[in-house]
Design a protein around this motif. Structure first.
Motif, PDB file in Angstrom:
ATOM      1  N   ARG A  72     -55.094 -15.669  54.788  1.00 51.88           N
ATOM      2  CA  ARG A  72     -55.042 -17.027  55.699  1.00 51.88           C
ATOM      3  C   ARG A  72     -53.824 -17.987  55.159  1.00 51.88           C
ATOM      4  O   ARG A  72     -53.564 -18.987  55.692  1.00 51.88           O
ATOM      5  CB  ARG A  72     -56.223 -17.864  55.732  1.00 51.88           C
ATOM      6  N   GLY A 100     -63.348 -10.403  58.240  1.00 50.25           N
ATOM      7  CA  GLY A 100     -64.536 -11.030  57.899  1.00 50.25           C
ATOM      8  C   GLY A 100     -65.336 -10.943  59.271  1.00 50.25           C
ATOM      9  O   GLY A 100     -65.092 -10.798  60.031  1.00 50.25           O
ATOM     10  N   ASN A 101     -66.851 -10.592  58.841  1.00 54.08           N
ATOM     11  CA  ASN A 101     -67.565 -10.460  59.924  1.00 54.08           C
ATOM     12  C   ASN A 101     -68.945 -10.794  59.638  1.00 54.08           C
ATOM     13  O   ASN A 101     -69.396 -10.839  58.503  1.00 54.08           O
ATOM     14  CB  ASN A 101     -67.512  -9.199  60.528  1.00 54.08           C
ATOM     15  N   PHE A 102     -69.802 -11.223  60.700  1.00 56.50           N
ATOM     16  CA  PHE A 102     -71.302 -11.421  60.489  1.00 56.50           C
ATOM     17  C   PHE A 102     -71.839 -11.347  61.806  1.00 56.50           C
ATOM     18  O   PHE A 102     -70.994 -11.595  62.903  1.00 56.50           O
ATOM     19  CB  PHE A 102     -71.526 -12.826  59.586  1.00 56.50           C
ATOM     20  N   SER A 110     -70.992 -21.887  64.950  1.00 59.56           N
ATOM     21  CA  SER A 110     -70.346 -23.258  64.929  1.00 59.56           C
ATOM     22  C   SER A 110     -68.639 -22.721  65.052  1.00 59.56           C
ATOM     23  O   SER A 110     -68.131 -21.756  65.052  1.00 59.56           O
ATOM     24  CB  SER A 110     -70.276 -23.832  63.491  1.00 59.56           C
ATOM     25  N   ASN A 112     -66.254 -23.807  63.353  1.00 61.49           N
ATOM     26  CA  ASN A 112     -65.828 -23.448  62.152  1.00 61.49           C
ATOM     27  C   ASN A 112     -65.881 -21.689  61.830  1.00 61.49           C
ATOM     28  O   ASN A 112     -65.341 -20.979  61.093  1.00 61.49           O
ATOM     29  CB  ASN A 112     -66.088 -24.309  60.955  1.00 61.49           C
ATOM     30  N   GLY A 113     -67.011 -21.373  62.176  1.00 60.18           N
ATOM     31  CA  GLY A 113     -67.537 -20.180  61.988  1.00 60.18           C
ATOM     32  C   GLY A 113     -66.526 -19.023  62.758  1.00 60.18           C
ATOM     33  O   GLY A 113     -66.069 -17.812  62.419  1.00 60.18           O
ATOM     34  N   THR A 116     -63.134 -19.462  61.455  1.00 63.98           N
ATOM     35  CA  THR A 116     -62.794 -18.460  60.272  1.00 63.98           C
ATOM     36  C   THR A 116     -62.657 -17.102  60.339  1.00 63.98           C
ATOM     37  O   THR A 116     -61.623 -16.448  59.661  1.00 63.98           O
ATOM     38  CB  THR A 116     -64.176 -18.668  59.471  1.00 63.98           C
TER      39      THR A 116
HETATM   40  N1  COA Z   1     -73.733 -16.769  60.638  1.00 64.03           N
HETATM   41  C1  COA Z   1     -73.168 -17.660  61.190  1.00 64.03           C
HETATM   42  N2  COA Z   1     -72.270 -18.554  60.783  1.00 64.03           N
HETATM   43  C2  COA Z   1     -71.488 -18.160  59.524  1.00 64.03           C
HETATM   44  C3  COA Z   1     -71.926 -16.918  58.975  1.00 64.03           C
HETATM   45  C4  COA Z   1     -73.125 -16.251  59.459  1.00 64.03           C
HETATM   46  N3  COA Z   1     -73.626 -15.323  58.860  1.00 64.03           N
HETATM   47  N4  COA Z   1     -71.304 -16.857  57.615  1.00 64.03           N
HETATM   48  C5  COA Z   1     -70.179 -17.629  57.701  1.00 64.03           C
HETATM   49  N5  COA Z   1     -70.508 -18.579  58.947  1.00 64.03           N
HETATM   50  C6  COA Z   1     -69.915 -19.731  59.139  1.00 64.03           C
HETATM   51  C7  COA Z   1     -70.114 -20.703  58.231  1.00 64.03           C
HETATM   52  O1  COA Z   1     -71.503 -21.391  58.258  1.00 64.03           O
HETATM   53  C8  COA Z   1     -69.022 -21.619  57.931  1.00 64.03           C
HETATM   54  O2  COA Z   1     -68.983 -22.424  59.086  1.00 64.03           O
HETATM   55  P1  COA Z   1     -69.554 -24.103  59.236  1.00 64.03           P
HETATM   56  O3  COA Z   1     -68.614 -24.698  58.230  1.00 64.03           O
HETATM   57  O4  COA Z   1     -69.746 -24.724  60.680  1.00 64.03           O
HETATM   58  O5  COA Z   1     -70.992 -23.945  58.626  1.00 64.03           O
HETATM   59  C9  COA Z   1     -67.846 -21.061  58.539  1.00 64.03           C
HETATM   60  O6  COA Z   1     -68.360 -19.795  58.872  1.00 64.03           O
HETATM   61  C10 COA Z   1     -66.999 -20.469  57.217  1.00 64.03           C
HETATM   62  O7  COA Z   1     -67.989 -19.752  56.177  1.00 64.03           O
HETATM   63  P2  COA Z   1     -67.450 -19.743  54.857  1.00 64.03           P
HETATM   64  O8  COA Z   1     -68.518 -18.953  54.107  1.00 64.03           O
HETATM   65  O9  COA Z   1     -67.142 -21.250  54.251  1.00 64.03           O
HETATM   66  O10 COA Z   1     -66.225 -18.968  54.862  1.00 64.03           O
HETATM   67  P3  COA Z   1     -65.537 -18.145  53.891  1.00 64.03           P
HETATM   68  O11 COA Z   1     -63.924 -18.040  54.140  1.00 64.03           O
HETATM   69  O12 COA Z   1     -65.914 -18.321  52.489  1.00 64.03           O
HETATM   70  O13 COA Z   1     -65.960 -16.502  54.204  1.00 64.03           O
HETATM   71  C11 COA Z   1     -66.631 -14.553  55.623  1.00 64.03           C
HETATM   72  C12 COA Z   1     -66.105 -16.129  55.543  1.00 64.03           C
HETATM   73  C13 COA Z   1     -66.505 -14.347  57.237  1.00 64.03           C
HETATM   74  C14 COA Z   1     -65.705 -13.830  54.927  1.00 64.03           C
HETATM   75  C15 COA Z   1     -67.978 -14.439  54.942  1.00 64.03           C
HETATM   76  O14 COA Z   1     -68.895 -14.692  55.800  1.00 64.03           O
HETATM   77  C16 COA Z   1     -67.946 -13.328  54.165  1.00 64.03           C
HETATM   78  O15 COA Z   1     -67.959 -13.207  52.926  1.00 64.03           O
HETATM   79  N6  COA Z   1     -68.537 -12.253  54.990  1.00 64.03           N
HETATM   80  C17 COA Z   1     -69.042 -10.918  54.405  1.00 64.03           C
HETATM   81  C18 COA Z   1     -67.916  -9.972  54.008  1.00 64.03           C
HETATM   82  C19 COA Z   1     -67.275  -9.434  55.330  1.00 64.03           C
HETATM   83  O16 COA Z   1     -67.331 -10.317  56.226  1.00 64.03           O
HETATM   84  N7  COA Z   1     -66.893  -8.400  54.964  1.00 64.03           N
HETATM   85  C20 COA Z   1     -66.149  -7.640  56.142  1.00 64.03           C
HETATM   86  C21 COA Z   1     -67.084  -6.563  56.859  1.00 64.03           C
HETATM   87  S1  COA Z   1     -66.418  -6.245  58.514  1.00 64.03           S
END
Ligand code: COA
Length: 262
Positions: A72, A100-102, A110, A112-113, A116
């Motif tokens: 980013r 990143g995913n969830f 949100s 922001n989600g 992100t």
């Molecule tokens: N459900 C809903 N919203 C989520 C979430 C979930 N499981 N995980 C993160 N978010 C939202 C957060 O709430 C935040 O929004 P907000 O400020 O409105 O509350 C926003 O996403 C950013 O989250 P944050 O954790 O601060 O971001 P980050 O940059 O540190 O990490 C990810 C973002 C996606 C990488 C993190 O969720 C993560 O580590 N995921 C697991 C690893 C992964 O995704 N691997 C790839 C697999 S394909």
């Protein structure tokens, strides 16, 4: 299992692989190293990515370095490209795998989600491609390989953020193929279906949901990381020298069925 490709098929090549510390992209890094390439793996945390590079070198006998960068941040990924050039002197391949995913329902996600995930998957792909552009052009046989998905071919529940991001990745793939093809850079994507031995699949389709999904796939099983890595070796190899702008779906036929995700 022994590779179907010649051991030295990528000798002389240098690849930078974002997201290369874990999952599918670690598998691609392992395969590239095992076929003679030198590799820089990139992910966010220094200690994690350095350990991954060390393990990859030991596993394959190849030369890997690990550089911490968040895709980013354009300056951070540019610094990773610079570190690769300093160490290896060239850059032939960029694999955009950082993602990143969830699971989240659209109504509960949100802004922001959503942003992100689009920031990491889509903007990160653009940032890294820009950062690598000059080096890829100088290499004379540059390749950008984007890791896409099949989520966005239909509406996929709980995946609006990732689907939108990967649809954008496909658009970037086609646009850069058109703009950078004349400059000697091929741009392709792999769209993996459900790959069983990844952290993502374990989280996104756990237990019974995962079993139901596997039963609906025409080939009746999940794919493996090694099968995605084979596709990545093919697209890097001379066998794919006329392939650009392609999105290679590697999903056991899931995307062409009429059966849904759940
Ligand atoms: N459900 C809903 N919203 C989520 C979430 C979930 N499981 N995980 C993160 N978010 C939202 C957060 O709430 C935040 O929004 P907000 O400020 O409105 O509350 C926003 O996403 C950013 O989250 P944050 O954790 O601060 O971001 P980050 O940059 O540190 O990490 C990810 C973002 C996606 C990488 C993190 O969720 C993560 O580590 N995921 C697991 C690893 C992964 O995704 N691997 C790839 C697999 S394909």
């Amino acid at each position: 299992m022994t590779s179907v490709f010649r051991d030295d098929i990528l000798r002389g090549h240098v690849a930078l692989i974002t997201g290369g510390g874990t999952g599918i992209c670690r598998g691609i890094a392992r395969a590239y190293l095992a076929h003679g390439a030198r590799v820089c793996v990139v992910s966010r945390r220094q200690e994690v990515i350095e350990a991954a590079a060390k393990d990859l070198s030991e596993e394959t006998g190849g030369e890997a370095i690990g550089v911490a960068a968040d895709v980013r941040q354009p300056e951070a990924i540019a610094a990773a490209v610079a570190a690769t050039l300093e160490r290896f002197g060239r850059l032939d391949t960029l694999v955009n795998g950082a993602a990143g995913n969830f699971l989240a329902p659209a109504a509960g996600l949100s802004s922001n989600g959503f942003r992100t995930v689009v920031d990491i998957d889509l903007c990160g792909t653009f940032n890294a491609s820009k950062a690598a552009f000059e080096a890829l052009q100088a290499a004379g046989q540059g390749l950008i390989l984007n890791i896409s998905a099949t989520l966005h071919y239909h509406g996929t529940p709980l995946q609006i953020h990732a689907s939108a991001a990967k649809a954008g990745v496909d658009a970037v793939t086609r646009n850069l193929a058109v703009e950078w093809g004349p400059l000697g850079i091929r741009v392709n994507a792999i769209a993996p279906g459900p790959i069983g031995d990844t952290e993502g699949m374990k989280r996104l389709a756990p237990g019974e949901l995962g079993q139901r999904l596997a039963a609906q796939i025409p080939l009746r099983r999940y794919g493996t990381i090694a099968e995605i890595a084979d596709a990545a070796v093919f697209l890097r190899s001379r066998a794919a020298s006329y392939v650009t702008g392609a999105i290679l779906v590697v999903d056991g036929g899931q995307a062409v069925t009429t059966v849904g995700f759940v």
